[in-house]
Enzyme design. Structure first.
Site, PDB file in Angstrom:
ATOM      1  N   TYR A 203      76.284   0.588  21.151  1.00 12.75           N
ATOM      2  CA  TYR A 203      75.547   0.832  19.908  1.00 12.75           C
ATOM      3  C   TYR A 203      74.686  -0.373  19.506  1.00 12.75           C
ATOM      4  O   TYR A 203      73.550  -0.218  19.034  1.00 12.75           O
ATOM      5  CB  TYR A 203      76.549   1.171  18.801  1.00 12.75           C
ATOM      6  CG  TYR A 203      75.975   1.770  17.538  1.00 12.75           C
ATOM      7  CD1 TYR A 203      74.701   2.333  17.485  1.00 12.75           C
ATOM      8  CD2 TYR A 203      76.733   1.794  16.368  1.00 12.75           C
ATOM      9  CE1 TYR A 203      74.201   2.889  16.320  1.00 12.75           C
ATOM     10  CE2 TYR A 203      76.241   2.343  15.197  1.00 12.75           C
ATOM     11  CZ  TYR A 203      74.967   2.878  15.172  1.00 12.75           C
ATOM     12  OH  TYR A 203      74.471   3.424  14.009  1.00 12.75           O
TER      13      TYR A 203
ATOM     14  N   ASP B 102      81.817   7.094  28.845  1.00 14.84           N
ATOM     15  CA  ASP B 102      82.370   5.859  28.327  1.00 14.84           C
ATOM     16  C   ASP B 102      83.299   6.126  27.138  1.00 14.84           C
ATOM     17  O   ASP B 102      84.257   5.390  26.915  1.00 14.84           O
ATOM     18  CB  ASP B 102      81.249   4.890  27.924  1.00 14.84           C
ATOM     19  CG  ASP B 102      80.631   4.186  29.131  1.00 14.84           C
ATOM     20  OD1 ASP B 102      81.119   4.398  30.257  1.00 14.84           O
ATOM     21  OD2 ASP B 102      79.675   3.420  28.948  1.00 14.84           O
ATOM     22  N   GLY B 103      83.008   7.186  26.375  1.00 17.94           N
ATOM     23  CA  GLY B 103      83.864   7.515  25.230  1.00 17.94           C
ATOM     24  C   GLY B 103      85.289   7.804  25.669  1.00 17.94           C
ATOM     25  O   GLY B 103      86.256   7.423  24.997  1.00 17.94           O
TER      26      GLY B 103
ATOM     27  N   ASP C  72      71.894  -0.043   6.591  1.00 17.71           N
ATOM     28  CA  ASP C  72      72.795   1.059   6.884  1.00 17.71           C
ATOM     29  C   ASP C  72      74.187   0.608   7.299  1.00 17.71           C
ATOM     30  O   ASP C  72      75.099   1.436   7.370  1.00 17.71           O
ATOM     31  CB  ASP C  72      72.207   1.944   7.997  1.00 17.71           C
ATOM     32  CG  ASP C  72      71.063   2.812   7.497  1.00 17.71           C
ATOM     33  OD1 ASP C  72      70.743   2.745   6.295  1.00 17.71           O
ATOM     34  OD2 ASP C  72      70.490   3.560   8.304  1.00 17.71           O
TER      35      ASP C  72
ATOM     36  N   ASN D 137      84.636  -1.882  22.580  1.00 15.75           N
ATOM     37  CA  ASN D 137      83.186  -2.058  22.396  1.00 15.75           C
ATOM     38  C   ASN D 137      82.813  -2.708  21.074  1.00 15.75           C
ATOM     39  O   ASN D 137      82.186  -3.754  21.051  1.00 15.75           O
ATOM     40  CB  ASN D 137      82.476  -0.701  22.466  1.00 15.75           C
ATOM     41  CG  ASN D 137      82.009  -0.345  23.867  1.00 15.75           C
ATOM     42  OD1 ASN D 137      82.026  -1.188  24.755  1.00 15.75           O
ATOM     43  ND2 ASN D 137      81.601   0.892  24.053  1.00 15.75           N
ATOM     44  N   ASP D 138      83.175  -2.026  19.979  1.00 17.64           N
ATOM     45  CA  ASP D 138      82.648  -2.513  18.708  1.00 17.64           C
ATOM     46  C   ASP D 138      83.414  -1.997  17.507  1.00 17.64           C
ATOM     47  O   ASP D 138      84.063  -0.968  17.541  1.00 17.64           O
ATOM     48  CB  ASP D 138      81.163  -2.153  18.566  1.00 17.64           C
ATOM     49  CG  ASP D 138      80.858  -0.704  18.934  1.00 17.64           C
ATOM     50  OD1 ASP D 138      81.694   0.180  18.645  1.00 17.64           O
ATOM     51  OD2 ASP D 138      79.801  -0.457  19.523  1.00 17.64           O
TER      52      ASP D 138
ATOM     53  N   LEU E 294      73.026  -2.407  21.180  1.00 14.28           N
ATOM     54  CA  LEU E 294      71.749  -2.478  21.898  1.00 14.28           C
ATOM     55  C   LEU E 294      70.699  -1.579  21.234  1.00 14.28           C
ATOM     56  O   LEU E 294      69.521  -1.928  21.159  1.00 14.28           O
ATOM     57  CB  LEU E 294      71.952  -2.070  23.364  1.00 14.28           C
ATOM     58  CG  LEU E 294      70.802  -2.345  24.326  1.00 14.28           C
ATOM     59  CD1 LEU E 294      70.476  -3.825  24.422  1.00 14.28           C
ATOM     60  CD2 LEU E 294      71.108  -1.803  25.712  1.00 14.28           C
TER      61      LEU E 294
ATOM     62  N   ARG F 276      72.816   6.253  -0.096  1.00 14.74           N
ATOM     63  CA  ARG F 276      72.079   5.016  -0.314  1.00 14.74           C
ATOM     64  C   ARG F 276      72.511   3.979   0.703  1.00 14.74           C
ATOM     65  O   ARG F 276      73.593   4.054   1.270  1.00 14.74           O
ATOM     66  CB  ARG F 276      72.348   4.492  -1.717  1.00 14.74           C
ATOM     67  CG  ARG F 276      71.766   5.414  -2.791  1.00 14.74           C
ATOM     68  CD  ARG F 276      71.628   4.653  -4.098  1.00 14.74           C
ATOM     69  NE  ARG F 276      70.717   3.523  -3.926  1.00 14.74           N
ATOM     70  CZ  ARG F 276      70.632   2.512  -4.782  1.00 14.74           C
ATOM     71  NH1 ARG F 276      71.417   2.477  -5.835  1.00 14.74           N
ATOM     72  NH2 ARG F 276      69.781   1.526  -4.571  1.00 14.74           N
TER      73      ARG F 276
END
Lengths: 293, 293, 293, 293
Positions: free
Chosen positions: C188, C71-72, C175, C145-146, C190, C156
């Site tokens: 990602y 997919d990448g 994060d 995708n995102d 999911l 941190r």
């Protein structure tokens, strides 16, 4: 475990075609080995060299119990032998189970090893559930996987409190709660967001079922803990308690449910090469077919 | 919405002390404003300037319905007015609800705004559930939040199939399934791992309840979809279907449950300054008391 | 899509043995069909009847792009053709992907159908990310995708705010955050607890990554929304923004990241019999190997 | 713990206004009690009756360490005293922490109890991380909460294997993995779906971070286990290991990371009436503001 094995009890839903097929192979094999085969007096079994006795007598009379079916069948067998130390071998009907880890094609070989006492054995603690009704009446049962307090009927959610060793933990609002052994951590509790516990970890999982409060997360406590569940008054509240899926009774406001690790243990026999993580990888599809981002 | 409001129906569990307190303030306030107040013919209410009618008539006779209580009370009121376009105002009993967003201390001010037609109104789609029994008998109902198919009695899990617009989606194994509207996404579905949907998103959430397969995750589909649920044969299987928590009937193998967005909508009135995300932040404790790593 | 296809570009990591194998079959097949084959000017490809051009020219010169890999690889190809309307066919290297849904053994048959314009086509919206630095400098990119804002370096956690159409949603601590298209909901997002969105649902998922607040759950908003992310001041805070995994730049306190649905769309070609839910069942191991309680 | 306490070290980010305020009250209070106050030689502190020494000497010279700030400050202090058995008292800056459980308003009273040796003490095990680089170089560190192996830079996900006591557990694909102590179970691991462990349970949590495989769930193993993590070859893979958030080094293919329970323990002092579940209820908003269905 008494050797040589002279008497072996078979447990399973014999009306199921796949179970019947395994049993049809197993009974003559055991008979040929000189082993007396016990089955439930009502077992749906045709003419066969078996002795029919009450299931309750398996624990006293058998040297070995073979459960043929899914994990549910093995849980039933575990209750029959829990107080008697009779070892259990689980043969699954096709799909490997967490507890019934002998594949059908390996059944006879594994049984032969069991008869000779050459299978590795594995002691698993049981949970003891004690349900005290408002009137003081007490119901008790053992469970290998889990004790579940759950809303009964399709109704309103439950509001209930939990305590560990007498210390107040939380007031929950949701469909119920699961107290699972390490063995049961991969059963219902896993579907409710609980962690996987190593099977010999001396610990219990307390996992809420569909909790309203999203931070009401599973807690892992020492296996030497006493977990107590009490129900708050709420209109229309109905809660049932089950041990390994069998109804123990109703929990009502004023009553209480206590769970602790039992003195009794169950001895599971495992086929050669059994490996807990291998079982997990197979059951949980780990490492296979990962999707690519 | 007819203005000026001449008739207002009150819905709530009047036997609850907190509800009764609000109602005791509300009734004379409405009467003083010249508004006829309708209550359920069996309402547990002392002598008061109210007219008792069957709840089923609220939709025809009232210009406004005020639900006093929790979200459950508002869901009940929504069913009464769904086919009549009567607007609903929800007054909560202490804790803010996702639907009953008027705080007790703001009740009279919000009611006055409602009487003058000065509250913002917000149309929410309803779900239409259609349950076809094996024999062909059909039961139907509307729901504002969700339609739930769930194991009945504390028994074995269910095995069932889902279809979207006729296309086979999945075979599930677990405690049941929720089909929620965007409005209902923050109710039961959220406890089952579902996402939050903006209230006006034209979409449905399909959320399995305690699914065995850990990858059996919530799916969001278009609000114009037809979702169908059918049950597979399994011994001892019992499944109930509820609409906003009210039992619609039993789903049995051979029958089917269909859910789609209804033609009917509910009109919710909101107090000034209402903000959906503010409500979420308050209900879900966002941004407060975060723990530090 | 221009027919007949005269020019086809191939995208992939040709250094990968499995990709190379597919390409070695594909190039002569296309050449024999009279199609000009374009590859990246630096492509790791031996002597072959191909034309080497800059990847940036694929969009202008090709009638069809075939992505060979995971997919990448397809995401990379999508960026190349996004503004040009050139259709994309994804051939996976062994494991089926959510986007590369042509199996290696079906490659030539699917390519022949593509050349004749006989594959079904499927338009997917892209996301447009706009990153405004504190100094006013702007970086922009598209994503299929995102768009992900994430802590940079192993440091941190981030504290950041989200807004939807200007309305303040939440202050998050964790994060990072993912804004995914319906297409990207199975990537990602999911893994971070997001729901599955039907691929043609006009909606975005906003999914926090490892949020501190356990009730900080994924939100689904209309595809016509503008989502904005800003970072709060915190010592040592470093955040990076990626589009489909490619770094767009750093988000710093004072800057802002805006995501909306782009005007551009990508045209995916699918093999005959393609079915989104079948793909999900295969990728997510649905309905197979369920464990028994 | 040596009594009477003659020397007390203060740890905190003194440049933070809230910390400075507490320290300004604390230093004269300790001095008046005849206690020598140690601070870091570079501490951002005005003229005050303190002795400046290297932080590394706190363990040898202090009878008590007071950490003022968040849990991060206490984790830093824990590293300084781990090998010396000096007890730690954590004063939080406003919001209660899991580890810094003295509220600012109770600071002086708790400190007085600490000076007289009248606080209850609580021994918590540390984790020992051992990072072996491909070349054989070894880096080691202790952690009170967790050891984390995580993708470095905003890049591709990691593929890695885990072993427990040498037994292969799983091949993971995701952002990384957390090995947390019972103490650390409520820190980062909780954000990644891990369970809550009773603080004295002799167990470790192994929690994958944003795992691709949805069934790749947290595992709880005995505290006497050795957990090993190794990285698979994948292009562009970069992984960092941190102990309580401090970078230990890079994990590369060929190297390995081992985590076990350390011989060292940290002694935490707790204010009167401290109760672990009370802390959880406060931190996790349990039992408050539940939403009604």
């Amino acid at each position: 475990m008494a050797f040589p094995v002279r008497t072996c009890a078979l447990v399973g839903r014999f009306a199921d075609a796949r179970v019947a097929e395994s049993v049809a192979t197993l009974v003559p094999h055991l008979a040929a080995a000189g082993v007396t085969v016990l089955v439930h007096s009502q077992a749906a079994l045709g003419p066969a060299p078996v002795t029919r006795v009450a299931e309750e007598d398996f624990g006293l009379r058998a040297d070995l119990v073979i459960a043929v079916g899914g994990d549910g069948t093995l849980l039933h067998a575990a209750r029959l032998v829990a107080r008697h130390g009779v070892p259990l071998l689980g043969v699954n009907r096709g799909r490997v189970g967490f507890l019934t880890d002998v594949m059908p094609q390996d059944m006879l070989a594994s049984v032969d090893l069991a008869l000779r006492g050459e299978l590795s054995s594995d002691e698993r603690p049981l949970l003891a559930a004690r349900l005290v009704c408002a009137g003081g009446k007490v119901a008790e049962a053992l469970a290998l996987n889990d004790v579940v307090m759950q809303k009964h009927d399709t109704g309103r959610t439950l509001e209930f409190e939990t305590r560990v060793n007498g210390a107040y933990v939380n007031t929950h609002d949701g469909d119920g709660i699961i107290i699972a052994s390490a063995t049961g951590s991969t059963a219902y509790a896993l579907s409710c967001g609980g962690p996987i516990l190593e099977p010999h970890l001396d610990a219990l999982v307390i996992a809420p079922i569909c909790a309203h409060i999203l931070s009401d997360r599973p807690i892992v406590v020492s296996g030497r803990s006493v977990v107590e569940v009490t129900l708050l008054e709420r209109p229309d509240t109905q809660a049932h308690v089950t041990c390994d899926g069998m109804v123990l009774g109703a929990l009502v406001p004023g009553g209480r449910l206590q769970i602790r690790t039992a003195a009794e243990r169950v001895t599971l026999l495992h086929p050669p090469g059994q490996d807990y993580y291998k079982l997990l990888r197979s059951k949980l599809h780990w490492g296979r077919g990962s999707f690519e981002r």
